[in-house]
Design a protein around this motif. Structure first.
Motif, PDB file in Angstrom:
ATOM      1  N   UNK A  21       0.852  -1.197   0.000  1.00 24.54           N
ATOM      2  CA  UNK A  21       0.000   0.000   0.000  1.00 24.54           C
ATOM      3  C   UNK A  21       0.882   1.240   0.000  1.00 24.54           C
ATOM      4  N   UNK A  22       0.418   2.266  -0.705  1.00 23.35           N
ATOM      5  CA  UNK A  22       1.134   3.524  -0.808  1.00 23.35           C
ATOM      6  C   UNK A  22       0.367   4.550   0.036  1.00 23.35           C
ATOM      7  N   UNK A  23       0.864   4.781   1.247  1.00 24.69           N
ATOM      8  CA  UNK A  23       0.156   5.668   2.185  1.00 24.69           C
ATOM      9  C   UNK A  23       0.026   7.078   1.637  1.00 24.69           C
ATOM     10  N   UNK A  24       0.996   7.474   0.825  1.00 25.34           N
ATOM     11  CA  UNK A  24       1.007   8.820   0.296  1.00 25.34           C
ATOM     12  C   UNK A  24      -0.111   9.024  -0.747  1.00 25.34           C
ATOM     13  N   UNK A  25      -0.506   7.959  -1.406  1.00 21.94           N
ATOM     14  CA  UNK A  25      -1.603   8.067  -2.378  1.00 21.94           C
ATOM     15  C   UNK A  25      -2.959   7.947  -1.706  1.00 21.94           C
ATOM     16  N   UNK A  46      -9.708 -13.039  -3.268  1.00 19.41           N
ATOM     17  CA  UNK A  46     -10.685 -12.450  -4.194  1.00 19.41           C
ATOM     18  C   UNK A  46     -11.128 -11.075  -3.686  1.00 19.41           C
ATOM     19  N   UNK A  47     -11.384 -10.984  -2.375  1.00 17.36           N
ATOM     20  CA  UNK A  47     -11.838  -9.682  -1.865  1.00 17.36           C
ATOM     21  C   UNK A  47     -10.704  -8.666  -1.873  1.00 17.36           C
ATOM     22  N   UNK A  48      -9.457  -9.120  -1.725  1.00 17.85           N
ATOM     23  CA  UNK A  48      -8.320  -8.190  -1.798  1.00 17.85           C
ATOM     24  C   UNK A  48      -8.172  -7.655  -3.225  1.00 17.85           C
ATOM     25  N   UNK A  49      -8.350  -8.523  -4.223  1.00 23.94           N
ATOM     26  CA  UNK A  49      -8.283  -8.068  -5.621  1.00 23.94           C
ATOM     27  C   UNK A  49      -9.368  -7.028  -5.887  1.00 23.94           C
ATOM     28  N   UNK A  50     -10.545  -7.302  -5.337  1.00 22.14           N
ATOM     29  CA  UNK A  50     -11.660  -6.375  -5.476  1.00 22.14           C
ATOM     30  C   UNK A  50     -11.299  -5.027  -4.822  1.00 22.14           C
ATOM     31  N   UNK A  51     -10.712  -5.096  -3.631  1.00 21.65           N
ATOM     32  CA  UNK A  51     -10.340  -3.875  -2.908  1.00 21.65           C
ATOM     33  C   UNK A  51      -9.303  -3.080  -3.702  1.00 21.65           C
ATOM     34  N   UNK A  52      -8.315  -3.765  -4.252  1.00 24.14           N
ATOM     35  CA  UNK A  52      -7.284  -3.065  -5.024  1.00 24.14           C
ATOM     36  C   UNK A  52      -7.922  -2.393  -6.236  1.00 24.14           C
ATOM     37  N   UNK A  97      -7.879   5.703  -5.132  1.00 21.39           N
ATOM     38  CA  UNK A  97      -6.609   6.412  -5.213  1.00 21.39           C
ATOM     39  C   UNK A  97      -5.510   5.531  -5.800  1.00 21.39           C
ATOM     40  N   UNK A  98      -5.875   4.377  -6.308  1.00 20.27           N
ATOM     41  CA  UNK A  98      -4.884   3.404  -6.820  1.00 20.27           C
ATOM     42  C   UNK A  98      -3.738   3.220  -5.824  1.00 20.27           C
ATOM     43  N   UNK A  99      -4.085   3.097  -4.555  1.00 17.12           N
ATOM     44  CA  UNK A  99      -3.059   3.031  -3.514  1.00 17.12           C
ATOM     45  C   UNK A  99      -2.687   1.605  -3.129  1.00 17.12           C
ATOM     46  N   UNK A 100      -3.416   0.637  -3.679  1.00 16.21           N
ATOM     47  CA  UNK A 100      -3.149  -0.763  -3.323  1.00 16.21           C
ATOM     48  C   UNK A 100      -2.583  -1.483  -4.535  1.00 16.21           C
ATOM     49  N   UNK A 101      -1.378  -2.014  -4.379  1.00 16.02           N
ATOM     50  CA  UNK A 101      -0.771  -2.771  -5.478  1.00 16.02           C
ATOM     51  C   UNK A 101      -0.606  -4.219  -5.038  1.00 16.02           C
ATOM     52  N   UNK A 137       3.005  10.091 -11.786  1.00 15.61           N
ATOM     53  CA  UNK A 137       2.396   9.507 -10.576  1.00 15.61           C
ATOM     54  C   UNK A 137       0.882   9.450 -10.679  1.00 15.61           C
ATOM     55  N   UNK A 138       0.322  10.221 -11.594  1.00 16.32           N
ATOM     56  CA  UNK A 138      -1.138  10.221 -11.720  1.00 16.32           C
ATOM     57  C   UNK A 138      -1.645   9.067 -12.583  1.00 16.32           C
ATOM     58  N   UNK A 139      -0.729   8.309 -13.188  1.00 14.38           N
ATOM     59  CA  UNK A 139      -1.193   7.169 -13.991  1.00 14.38           C
ATOM     60  C   UNK A 139      -1.992   6.213 -13.107  1.00 14.38           C
ATOM     61  N   UNK A 140      -3.077   5.679 -13.676  1.00 17.51           N
ATOM     62  CA  UNK A 140      -3.936   4.806 -12.877  1.00 17.51           C
ATOM     63  C   UNK A 140      -3.283   3.466 -12.576  1.00 17.51           C
ATOM     64  N   UNK A 141      -2.498   2.961 -13.525  1.00 18.06           N
ATOM     65  CA  UNK A 141      -1.863   1.653 -13.328  1.00 18.06           C
ATOM     66  C   UNK A 141      -0.478   1.682 -13.935  1.00 18.06           C
ATOM     67  N   UNK A 142       0.441   0.911 -13.358  1.00 21.16           N
ATOM     68  CA  UNK A 142       1.745   0.773 -14.009  1.00 21.16           C
ATOM     69  C   UNK A 142       1.586   0.056 -15.353  1.00 21.16           C
TER      70      UNK A 142
END
Ligand SMILES: Cc1cc2nc3c(=O)[nH]c(=O)nc-3n(C[C@H](O)[C@H](O)[C@H](O)COP(=O)(O)OP(=O)(O)OC[C@H]3O[C@@H](n4cnc5c(N)ncnc54)[C@H](O)[C@@H]3O)c2cc1C
Ligand code: SF4
Lengths: 66, 394
Positions: free
Chosen positions: A5-9, A46-52, A57-61, B61-66
């Motif tokens: 997770x990217x806390x900054x995003x 499955x629920x983690x994929x859904x959450x991402x 904020x696209x904060x979960x990779x 950084x604003x890109x939605x996905x890598x």
């Protein structure tokens, strides 16, 4: 599966917590995501994929290579 | 219903990408194409008025996905080519470069287009903010300016005013409402927002309609209020809302009325769906046509459209949610707030700049607003009763 997770995003939306409360929580003071486990068990994936996917904020990779 | 052999998504931003992702996540293995007017890879808009405009993030950084995640989608991205027409009967989309793209299912996710002020095209120094290119052009102009007037006191105008002020400019916010977001969030919260902006040095010239622009030698020099007064400016940002980008659907036979009109399944015609800011769908428990302009709706509606393309036949009944960042305030709103609702602070204290407020109408909770209390606001989301029984669409 490994979660990063990217806390900054993170905007503190809490959508991840609504979907996977076993994996995500939010800090009390500013709502930023807390990762409860970085390597969730099979039944949670499955629920983690859904959450991402729904995190606004696209904060979960997810690293699914492992 | 048979699963379509090919899906074409028109619009390569939040809703378009989310549709493609949801289709794959839900097991769709057919051909998938995403057509986008902008040349950029899919990027996110909320940072444009915040981190990107402020210069805290570089545009990448604003890109939605890598890139790797986009490649893994196994979708063909056709970027820098705008759809110019749709033949709804054969589901063929025509593009500016002359392509004719046919698909078994077409998803319209073309979002909105900023509404300009009459006369703005003739003057330099006047901006709207919807795209990455808009954000970079505005930032470049702000860096060379000292006085900025923001026309518009909605969410976007208030965010831009806060960011420009943070960049050290002399900022004035103008618009007809008495306080920022007053029509949306009501007098209590709007009053608090006005206080926040004033405290940070934003001049509020609200409650007076804007008459037009003043210019000299092709460059803007100010904003003319309806009273005749001119607010001097080197840069003007017009944030007066945006209109659904449906021009390309004129003549398609689809119903265009404040968006692409859809049924409760987000379907505009057989095999044609809409998701995101452009979609005006029939919310079957609210009992009317609704269009939402927020980031989570783009994703949730896309997820539902993907499911329906694959045969789910589900209605879309979201609990709306948006957030906004202005100065040190992070505001999160669940539900449907309105100016006429009764607003009660149930946690925290507005004076301490941390609180949760409930919006009630006819004895029912219609919205929850958190001001620097995101978690606490989310925990009360379940109290929203006006659109009862609504679960988030997945
Ligand atoms: C500056 C800014 C800040 C925001 N901040 C927030 C926030 O803090 N919180 C929040 O909840 N929401 C926010 N929003 C709203 C949020 O970004 C939108 O709800 C979201 O982007 C909607 O996604 P969409 O994909 O439906 O539409 P869009 O993001 O508008 O994408 C539509 C895409 O379709 C393309 N397109 C248009 N016409 C055509 C055509 N004819 N052919 C092909 N492609 C076409 C466009 O180029 C665009 O890329 C903000 C919006 C902006 C502009
Ligand atoms: S959904 Fe995304 S933005 Fe929201 S709390 Fe979770 S990580 Fe943060």
């Amino acid at each position: 599966m490994k979660i990063i997770v990217d806390e900054d995003r993170c905007c503190g939306a809490g959508q991840c917590v609504l979907l996977a409360p076993e994996v995500f929580d939010q800090r009390e003071d500013d709502g930023i995501v807390i990762l409860l486990t970085a390597e969730p068990g099979e039944h949670l994936r499955a629920s983690v994929r859904e959450a991402a996917a729904v995190c606004p904020a696209s904060a979960i990779e997810l690293d699914e290579s492992g | 219903m048979n699963v379509p052999a090919s899906v074409l998504v028109v619009g390569a931003s939040a809703a378009g990408l989310a549709t493609a992702e949801a289709l794959r996540r839900q097991g769709y293995q057919g051909a998938l194409r995403v057509l986008g007017a902008e040349p950029h890879l899919p990027y996110d808009r909320p940072p444009l008025s915040k981190q990107v405009l402020a210069g805290a993030w570089d545009p990448g950084r604003a890109l939605l996905r890598p890139q790797a995640a986009l490649a893994a989608l196994d979708a063909e991205f056709l970027l820098g080519d705008a759809a110019t027409g749709l033949d709804a009967g054969t589901r063929t989309v025509h593009t500016a470069s002359g392509r004719a793209l046919r698909a078994d299912a077409v998803v319209v996710a073309t979002g909105l287009r900023a509404r300009p002020l009459p006369g703005q095209d003739a003057l330099s120094g006047v901006h709207t903010l919807r795209t990455l290119d808009d954000a970079l052009a505005l930032r470049a102009d702000l860096l060379a300016a000292s006085r900025c007037v923001v026309v518009g006191e909605g969410v976007l105008g208030a965010e831009i005013a806060a960011t420009a002020r943070g960049m050290g400019l002399d900022v004035t916010m103008a618009g007809p409402q008495p306080a920022p977001l007053a029509g949306h969030l009501g007098p209590v919260v709007a009053g608090q927002l006005a206080g926040l902006h004033a405290e940070h040095g934003v001049r509020l010239r609200l409650g007076t309609a804007v008459g037009g622009l003043a210019g000299h030698g092709g460059r803007v020099t100010g904003v003319r209020l309806e009273t005749g007064e001119v607010l001097p400016a080197d840069v003007v940002v017009v944030a007066m809302g945006a209109a659904p980008a449906t021009g390309w659907l004129t003549g398609s036979g689809l119903r265009l009325d404040g968006g692409l009109v859809c049924d409760s399944r987000c379907r505009a015609a057989e095999g044609v769906y809409a998701a995101g800011d452009v979609a005006r769908w029939h919310h079957d428990t609210a009992g009317g046509l609704i269009r939402l302009e927020n980031r989570t709706n783009a994703i949730e509606q896309a997820g539902l459209v993907a499911a329906n393309i694959l045969g789910a036949d589900q209605p879309y009944r979201p609990i709306p949610y948006f957030w906004t960042d202005q100065f040190d305030a992070r505001i999160h709103v669940y539900g449907t707030p309105s100016a006429d609702a009764e607003v009660t602070v149930v946690e925290g204290d507005p004076a301490g700049r941390r609180f949760v407020a409930l919006y009630r109408r006819d004895g029912r909770t219609t919205a929850v607003l958190g001001w620097n209390m995101p978690k606490q606001a989310r925990l009360r989301r379940a109290e929203i009763g006006d659109i009862a029984g609504l679960a988030p669409a997945r």
